[in-house]
Scaffold this motif. Structure first.
Motif, PDB file in Angstrom:
ATOM      1  N   LEU A 103     -16.164  13.889   8.159  1.00 39.84           N
ATOM      2  CA  LEU A 103     -17.039  14.865   7.250  1.00 39.84           C
ATOM      3  C   LEU A 103     -18.728  14.289   6.794  1.00 39.84           C
ATOM      4  O   LEU A 103     -18.945  13.368   7.336  1.00 39.84           O
ATOM      5  CB  LEU A 103     -16.375  14.355   6.226  1.00 39.84           C
ATOM      6  CG  LEU A 103     -14.746  14.777   6.018  1.00 39.84           C
ATOM      7  CD1 LEU A 103     -14.726  14.753   4.664  1.00 39.84           C
ATOM      8  CD2 LEU A 103     -14.834  16.220   5.875  1.00 39.84           C
ATOM      9  N   CYS A 112     -20.578  19.222   2.321  1.00 40.54           N
ATOM     10  CA  CYS A 112     -19.516  18.919   3.500  1.00 40.54           C
ATOM     11  C   CYS A 112     -19.128  19.508   4.303  1.00 40.54           C
ATOM     12  O   CYS A 112     -18.746  20.032   4.053  1.00 40.54           O
ATOM     13  CB  CYS A 112     -18.515  17.705   1.962  1.00 40.54           C
ATOM     14  SG  CYS A 112     -16.585  17.321   2.806  1.00 40.54           S
ATOM     15  N   ALA A 153     -17.188  19.364   7.393  1.00 38.98           N
ATOM     16  CA  ALA A 153     -16.173  18.826   9.172  1.00 38.98           C
ATOM     17  C   ALA A 153     -16.559  19.239  10.429  1.00 38.98           C
ATOM     18  O   ALA A 153     -16.889  20.455  10.630  1.00 38.98           O
ATOM     19  CB  ALA A 153     -14.242  19.156   8.142  1.00 38.98           C
ATOM     20  N   LEU A 203     -11.213  22.312   8.076  1.00 39.85           N
ATOM     21  CA  LEU A 203     -11.255  22.047   6.460  1.00 39.85           C
ATOM     22  C   LEU A 203      -9.960  22.538   5.395  1.00 39.85           C
ATOM     23  O   LEU A 203      -9.649  22.376   4.522  1.00 39.85           O
ATOM     24  CB  LEU A 203     -12.565  22.537   5.651  1.00 39.85           C
ATOM     25  CG  LEU A 203     -13.270  21.425   4.634  1.00 39.85           C
ATOM     26  CD1 LEU A 203     -13.227  19.258   5.006  1.00 39.85           C
ATOM     27  CD2 LEU A 203     -14.475  21.425   4.961  1.00 39.85           C
ATOM     28  N   ILE A 252     -11.128  18.589  -1.174  1.00 39.81           N
ATOM     29  CA  ILE A 252     -11.957  17.270  -0.915  1.00 39.81           C
ATOM     30  C   ILE A 252     -12.332  17.260  -1.902  1.00 39.81           C
ATOM     31  O   ILE A 252     -12.378  17.921  -3.057  1.00 39.81           O
ATOM     32  CB  ILE A 252     -12.606  17.862  -0.006  1.00 39.81           C
ATOM     33  CG1 ILE A 252     -12.852  18.846   1.250  1.00 39.81           C
ATOM     34  CG2 ILE A 252     -13.796  17.363  -0.398  1.00 39.81           C
ATOM     35  CD1 ILE A 252     -12.734  17.487   2.194  1.00 39.81           C
TER      36      ILE A 252
END
Length: 125
Positions: A3, A21, A23, A28, A33
């Motif tokens: 990440l 954020c 991935a 994801l 998260i």
């Protein structure tokens, strides 16, 4: 599971920032998260969690009403919209996977967590 956090920077008190954020090399949409904040010289603390579909979010008391977690699974990215920023929001922000859903434990760091570089936020006038 990699990440990468981004979007940090400088903001004035009362201002806003949006963190991302992203991935890489995995989907994801299978994971909830959580976002964590580490102020200078202090321990890392969870501020928000969003489940794998985006239908459930939980926030710390300090983030409630000011921060909003969201996600775009098509872009493999989770966001943290930060508003009404305060000086105490200064620090590094990190994201991590916490299973498929969120619970109170999702905002607690664990000794075996592997953290990325995070993104730095500075709130000052």
């Amino acid at each position: 599971l990699q990440l990468v956090e981004s979007g940090g920077g400088h903001a004035q008190p009362g201002g806003s920032l949006r963190l991302s954020c992203a991935a890489f090399a995995f989907r994801l949409d299978r994971y909830a998260i959580s976002w964590f904040h580490q102020a200078p010289g202090k321990e890392r603390k969870g501020v928000a969690c969003i489940n794998n579909t985006g239908g459930l979010t939980i926030y710390s008391d300090s983030a409630k009403g000011r921060f909003t977690a969201s996600r775009d699974n098509a872009k493999n990215t989770v966001y943290l919209q930060m508003g009404s920023l305060k000086a105490e929001d200064t620090g590094h922000y990190y994201c991590k996977t916490v299973g498929a859903t969120c619970s109170g434990a999702s905002l607690e760091p664990t000794p075996w967590d592997a953290w990325g570089q995070g993104t730095e936020v500075t709130v000052s006038s």
